[in-house]
Scaffold this active site. Structure first.
Site, PDB file in Angstrom:
ATOM      1  N   HIS A  66       0.826  -1.208   0.000  1.00 24.02           N
ATOM      2  CA  HIS A  66       0.000   0.000   0.000  1.00 24.02           C
ATOM      3  C   HIS A  66       0.855   1.251   0.000  1.00 24.02           C
ATOM      4  O   HIS A  66       0.548   2.237  -0.694  1.00 24.02           O
ATOM      5  CB  HIS A  66      -0.943   0.004   1.212  1.00 24.02           C
ATOM      6  CG  HIS A  66      -1.629   1.327   1.405  1.00 24.02           C
ATOM      7  ND1 HIS A  66      -1.132   2.306   2.254  1.00 24.02           N
ATOM      8  CD2 HIS A  66      -2.753   1.842   0.866  1.00 24.02           C
ATOM      9  CE1 HIS A  66      -1.919   3.358   2.212  1.00 24.02           C
ATOM     10  NE2 HIS A  66      -2.915   3.096   1.387  1.00 24.02           N
ATOM     11  N   HIS A  70      -2.057  -8.370  -9.991  1.00 23.59           N
ATOM     12  CA  HIS A  70      -2.551  -9.590  -9.345  1.00 23.59           C
ATOM     13  C   HIS A  70      -2.962 -10.635 -10.387  1.00 23.59           C
ATOM     14  O   HIS A  70      -2.637 -11.823 -10.253  1.00 23.59           O
ATOM     15  CB  HIS A  70      -3.742  -9.268  -8.441  1.00 23.59           C
ATOM     16  CG  HIS A  70      -3.359  -8.728  -7.099  1.00 23.59           C
ATOM     17  ND1 HIS A  70      -3.007  -7.409  -6.896  1.00 23.59           N
ATOM     18  CD2 HIS A  70      -3.260  -9.325  -5.880  1.00 23.59           C
ATOM     19  CE1 HIS A  70      -2.712  -7.216  -5.623  1.00 23.59           C
ATOM     20  NE2 HIS A  70      -2.862  -8.358  -4.985  1.00 23.59           N
TER      21      HIS A  70
END
Length: 549
Positions: A424, A459
């Site tokens: 993050h 991802h």
């Protein structure tokens, strides 16, 4: 002699104890004890009742007390971080003399993109290490260990009944981590290239930038070389090896995740140091701030994706702690093995040979929630807690905040910020804030959408390469449901019902991921295609395979 002692004691003002006096004093004490004995049961009952009342009052006051302590502690930490940020801003502001005009100050401000005030590293422990000191939380950890023992016993008993002997084979693990020499050689080449090429490109650019006559052309040339290394060297090379050598899934995960990690590390190193060189040239400094190779090497191993010349360090290395964390990683690996063996493989091996129907798909999704959630917890515990803490301890890296209390989140916005703090931080400082710096602060929604798109694409890229097929389930969940929930379940949702909603959606999401990806995996095993084209690799095969049946 007793009488003389009494006389002397009377003269000194003390009382004298004679046998007669002791008898007269003992008599009323015996009488009082007899009276208390008659009322003893009443006094004990009263004391017990009073004690229970005090305990009840203490239990009522405990939540209020803990809430007050938590709020005051949060305010204290926030104020401390704010003060440190102000000190950092004041120190950076002192670089510019007071005589500078507003125009010069504005030019100096925009000469480097954010983060002007980047991530602040400080010595702190991981949250689970603190929580495991509480016996109640440690009991939950013991419950997961007990569940692992149950899985092991179940597997051993079933094998004993079917085979007539104890089967202790780990064929699935051997298959998943196969071709390890190829994996190690690939990692060694990736790591060596990341050590040599980005660092030397930056040093060559920085050393000649001040005296260069065409600085923009020089910067563009070295920037293109760095981009070429990121895309072709670290991007295409490991992917080609993983596919061409037909590495098994877990081995591919090691290669591709290391590829992504090194790309992000190299970007952070260049992104943090280029503005420092530009500022030194603008200030006409006699020295060029070039980090030492030892600092860059430490950063490549450190459990963070944000480069700094120095990090807070712990005083000693606790090798017992390191051994414990690696043992927990190994235990989590065997835990995942038994989950697949007992809960996943029997279900999907049978369902892949049945005709497709909606009822079967719904049952498959809900039956996949339990293994999906367990694997979700294992990934968090094994990697974000154990693996990162083990390397942090070996490197004496003191900032252990790799995650926050994501399980208490009442919004998806807070969940995304706290689930994986390491990634993050990189996305926030180098994707979100750089987007706002480049396009302006009016486009916050577009910046957030771009971060979601980058994260979803990476991802899905990892899963596609590792499984050997393109099946964009995770991408759709990220871009569709993830974006919608991010705006619906925002930070204004504070009630406990929102935490329940978040957990429910997480459970369902894990069930969908495990179910659909497993069905596609077995469909490609049981329904192979003759002479498949590139388009066939991109098509989902589970649906067409079920339709044929």
């Amino acid at each position: 002699m007793a009488g003389e002692d009494c006389v002397r004691k009377r003269q000194s003002g003390s009382t004298c104890k004679t046998p007669e006096n002791e008898e007269t004093q003992r008599r009323p004490e015996n009488e009082r004890s007899f009276q208390n004995a008659s009322n003893g049961r009443v006094d004990v009952d009263h004391a017990i009742t009073r004690k229970m009342q005090l305990i009840a009052e203490a239990e009522q006051l405990k939540p209020v007390f803990m809430k007050e302590v938590d709020s005051h502690f949060t305010e204290f930490v926030n104020s401390l971080v704010a003060k440190s940020a102000l000190l950092d801003s004041s120190s950076s502001a002192s670089l510019f003399p007071a005589s500078c005009s507003e125009k010069e100050l504005h030019k100096a401000k925009i000469s480097r993109a954010p983060p002007e005030h980047g991530k602040i590293f400080t010595a702190r422990r991981s949250l689970l290490d603190e929580l495991f000191e509480v016996s109640h939380i440690r009991t939950i950890y013991h419950m997961f260990i007990a569940l692992l023992i149950v899985f092991i016993l179940s597997t051993l008993l079933v094998d004993f009944i079917d085979e007539g002997r104890l089967v202790l084979g780990f064929d699935l693990l051997v298959f998943a981590f196969g071709k390890f020499p190829v994996v190690f050689c690939t990692w060694l080449c990736m790591f060596s290239a990341t050590v040599i090429i980005p660092y030397n490109l930056f040093v060559w650019w920085a050393q000649g930038y001040c005296s260069a006559s065409h600085r923009r052309i020089r910067s563009f040339f070295y920037g293109m070389l760095f981009t070429l290394f990121q895309t072709a060297g670290l991007g295409f090379g490991p992917t080609y090896i993983a596919v061409s050598y037909a590495l098994p899934p877990a081995s591919r995960f090691i290669v591709i995740l290391e590829q992504v990690r090194l790309v992000m590390k190299a970007h952070s190193f260049v992104r943090e140091n280029v503005p420092r060189v530009l500022s030194s040239v603008k200030d006409k400094s006699s020295t060029v701030p070039i980090p030492r190779i030892s600092q860059y090497l430490y950063f490549l191993f450190a459990p963070t994706l944000i480069y700094r010349d120095n990090y807070p360090r712990s005083p000693v290395i606790r090798w017992g702690y390191v051994a414990t964390k690696f043992a927990q990683v190994l235990g989590s690996l065997f835990y995942a093995y038994y989950i697949f063996v007992r809960l996943c493989i029997p279900q999907f091996r049978n369902s892949s040979q049945e005709a497709f129907n909606l009822r079967g798909l719904v049952l498959c999704i809900f039956n996949s929630i339990l293994p999906g959630v367990l694997i979700f917890f294992l990934v968090f515990f094994a990697f974000l807690h154990c693996w990162l803490n083990a390397f942090a301890e070996m490197l004496r890296f003191a900032d252990r905040m790799f995650y926050k209390d994501w399980w208490n989140s009442t919004s998806y916005a807070n969940y995304y910020r706290t689930w994986n703090v390491v990634v993050h931080d990189w996305l926030y400082y180098y994707a979100y804030r750089d987007f706002l710096w480049f396009f302006g602060k009016k486009f916050k929604a577009a910046a957030m959408l771009s971060v979601f798109a980058v994260s979803a694409a990476v991802h899905e890229y990892v899963l596609s390469i590792c499984f050997g097929y393109f099946y964009p389930v995770l991408f759709c969940l990220f871009m569709c449901f993830g974006m919608v929930f991010n705006f619906i379940l925002n930070d204004r949702r504070k009630g406990p019902i929102w935490n329940v909603i978040m957990w429910t959606s997480l459970f369902l999401g894990q069930g969908v991921i495990i179910c659909l990806y497993s069905q596609e995996w077995y469909a490609r095993r049981y329904c192979p295609m003759e002479n498949p084209t590139l388009l066939d690799y991109l098509k989902p095969r589970s649906w067409s395979c079920h339709m044929k049946m």
